[in-house]
Design a protein around this motif. Structure first.
Motif, short mmCIF file in Angstrom:
data_model
loop_
_atom_site.label_atom_id
_atom_site.label_comp_id
_atom_site.label_asym_id
_atom_site.label_seq_id
_atom_site.Cartn_x
_atom_site.Cartn_y
_atom_site.Cartn_z
N ASP A 196 43.49 -39.57 -8.30
CA ASP A 196 44.42 -39.47 -9.43
C ASP A 196 44.47 -38.06 -10.02
O ASP A 196 45.41 -37.73 -10.75
CB ASP A 196 44.10 -40.51 -10.51
N LEU A 197 43.50 -37.21 -9.72
CA LEU A 197 43.54 -35.80 -10.15
C LEU A 197 43.90 -34.88 -8.99
O LEU A 197 43.90 -33.66 -9.13
CB LEU A 197 42.20 -35.38 -10.75
N GLY A 198 44.17 -35.49 -7.83
CA GLY A 198 44.55 -34.74 -6.64
C GLY A 198 46.00 -35.00 -6.28
O GLY A 198 46.90 -34.72 -7.06
N TYR A 199 46.20 -35.62 -5.11
CA TYR A 199 47.55 -35.87 -4.63
C TYR A 199 47.99 -37.33 -4.82
O TYR A 199 49.04 -37.73 -4.34
CB TYR A 199 47.67 -35.46 -3.16
N GLY A 200 47.18 -38.12 -5.54
CA GLY A 200 47.56 -39.48 -5.89
C GLY A 200 47.77 -40.40 -4.70
O GLY A 200 47.19 -40.20 -3.63
N SER A 201 48.61 -41.38 -4.87
CA SER A 201 48.83 -42.39 -3.83
C SER A 201 49.77 -41.91 -2.73
O SER A 201 49.85 -42.52 -1.68
CB SER A 201 49.39 -43.67 -4.45
N LYS A 202 50.48 -40.79 -2.96
CA LYS A 202 51.44 -40.29 -1.96
C LYS A 202 50.80 -39.40 -0.90
O LYS A 202 51.30 -39.28 0.20
CB LYS A 202 52.56 -39.53 -2.66
N GLY A 203 49.71 -38.72 -1.24
CA GLY A 203 49.13 -37.77 -0.30
C GLY A 203 49.94 -36.48 -0.29
O GLY A 203 50.78 -36.25 -1.16
N ALA A 204 49.71 -35.64 0.73
CA ALA A 204 50.42 -34.36 0.79
C ALA A 204 50.47 -33.81 2.21
O ALA A 204 49.47 -33.85 2.94
CB ALA A 204 49.76 -33.33 -0.12
N GLY A 205 51.63 -33.30 2.57
CA GLY A 205 51.80 -32.52 3.79
C GLY A 205 51.45 -33.20 5.10
O GLY A 205 51.28 -32.53 6.10
N GLY A 206 51.32 -34.50 5.11
CA GLY A 206 50.96 -35.19 6.34
C GLY A 206 49.51 -35.04 6.73
O GLY A 206 49.02 -35.71 7.63
N LYS A 207 48.77 -34.17 6.05
CA LYS A 207 47.36 -33.96 6.35
C LYS A 207 46.45 -34.73 5.41
O LYS A 207 45.33 -35.06 5.74
CB LYS A 207 46.99 -32.48 6.23
N ILE A 208 46.95 -34.99 4.19
CA ILE A 208 46.13 -35.63 3.17
C ILE A 208 46.73 -37.00 2.87
O ILE A 208 47.84 -37.09 2.32
CB ILE A 208 46.07 -34.77 1.89
N PRO A 209 46.02 -38.05 3.25
CA PRO A 209 46.57 -39.40 3.03
C PRO A 209 46.57 -39.78 1.55
O PRO A 209 45.82 -39.22 0.75
CB PRO A 209 45.62 -40.30 3.83
N GLY A 210 47.42 -40.72 1.20
CA GLY A 210 47.46 -41.23 -0.16
C GLY A 210 46.11 -41.83 -0.55
O GLY A 210 45.43 -42.44 0.27
N GLY A 211 45.72 -41.64 -1.78
CA GLY A 211 44.46 -42.19 -2.28
C GLY A 211 43.22 -41.43 -1.85
O GLY A 211 42.10 -41.89 -2.08
N ALA A 212 43.37 -40.26 -1.25
CA ALA A 212 42.23 -39.52 -0.73
C ALA A 212 41.44 -38.82 -1.82
O ALA A 212 42.00 -38.19 -2.71
CB ALA A 212 42.69 -38.47 0.30
N THR A 213 40.11 -38.94 -1.75
CA THR A 213 39.21 -38.12 -2.56
C THR A 213 39.14 -36.76 -1.89
O THR A 213 39.00 -36.67 -0.67
CB THR A 213 37.83 -38.77 -2.64
N LEU A 214 39.23 -35.71 -2.68
CA LEU A 214 39.25 -34.34 -2.16
C LEU A 214 37.91 -33.67 -2.39
O LEU A 214 37.35 -33.76 -3.48
CB LEU A 214 40.36 -33.54 -2.84
N TYR A 215 37.42 -32.98 -1.39
CA TYR A 215 36.15 -32.25 -1.46
C TYR A 215 36.47 -30.77 -1.32
O TYR A 215 36.88 -30.32 -0.25
CB TYR A 215 35.20 -32.72 -0.35
N PHE A 216 36.29 -30.03 -2.39
CA PHE A 216 36.61 -28.61 -2.41
C PHE A 216 35.35 -27.77 -2.59
O PHE A 216 34.48 -28.12 -3.38
CB PHE A 216 37.53 -28.27 -3.58
#
Length: 187
Positions: A141-161
């Motif tokens: 919810d603080l990243g790309y949400g349920s839609k994901g991004a750019g075909g690389k990041i699926p919806g609902g993904a936790t991001l590790y930066f």
């Protein structure tokens, strides 16, 4: 064929179960008591990172390199170096999906706290000092949400930066409309 597969599986599991069983416990009981490998592998990401601090709105972070400079002001130009992985950090088997590092790449420039990046970055960067590096765990919810991004990041993904605040630009000089926009749009 099925019997061969069962024998192969038993050959792989039984020595491991034998190695962990206390003396006096039958092998079959030790196998029953040992947690299945899929349960160990599916341990939630949050449980693997118990030493991380709680940040704003569900962010988790750990400082890996303290900074010595100032913290950015909203609207200030900043440059950050980063690596984004999914399914954990790279040393934990996570998959790198984006990075500012590498050939012909460089720090990513944006304006701090203005919504030009994902909400997790805006929240995190405002707390960092120039030169500071952190590992971040950003919920969907603080990243790309349920839609994901750019075909690389699926919806609902936790991001590790892994992020380093490399540089701060000049302090922002905002006109009345810009200041009003910031006031009306909190982070």
């Amino acid at each position: 064929m099925a019997r061969q597969s069962a024998l192969l599986a038993a050959a792989l599991v039984l020595p491991a179960a034998h190695a962990i069983r206390p003396s006096g416990i039958a092998r079959r009981d030790a196998i029953k008591a040992a947690p299945p490998a899929f349960l160990l592998a599916s341990r939630p990401a949050w449980a693997r990172y118990d030493d991380y601090k709680d940040g704003p709105r569900g962010l988790k972070y750990i400082v890996t390199e303290p900074g010595t400079g100032a913290t950015p002001q909203r609207g200030q130009s900043v440059k950050a170096e980063y690596t984004l992985t999914l399914d954990g950090f790279s040393e934990d088997g996570g998959r790198v999906v984006d990075s500012s590092k590498g050939f012909l790449k460089g720090p990513f420039a944006f304006y701090a706290g203005t919504g030009g990046v994902i909400k997790g970055w805006d929240l995190m960067i405002m707390e960092m000092k120039e030169g500071e590096a952190r590992k971040l765990i950003i919920p969907a919810d603080l990243g790309y949400g349920s839609k994901g991004a750019g075909g690389k990041i699926p919806g609902g993904a936790t991001l590790y930066f892994e992020v380093k605040l490399a540089a701060l630009g000049d302090a922002p000089v905002l006109n009345e409309k810009q200041q009003q926009w910031l006031d009306e749009h909190p982070i």
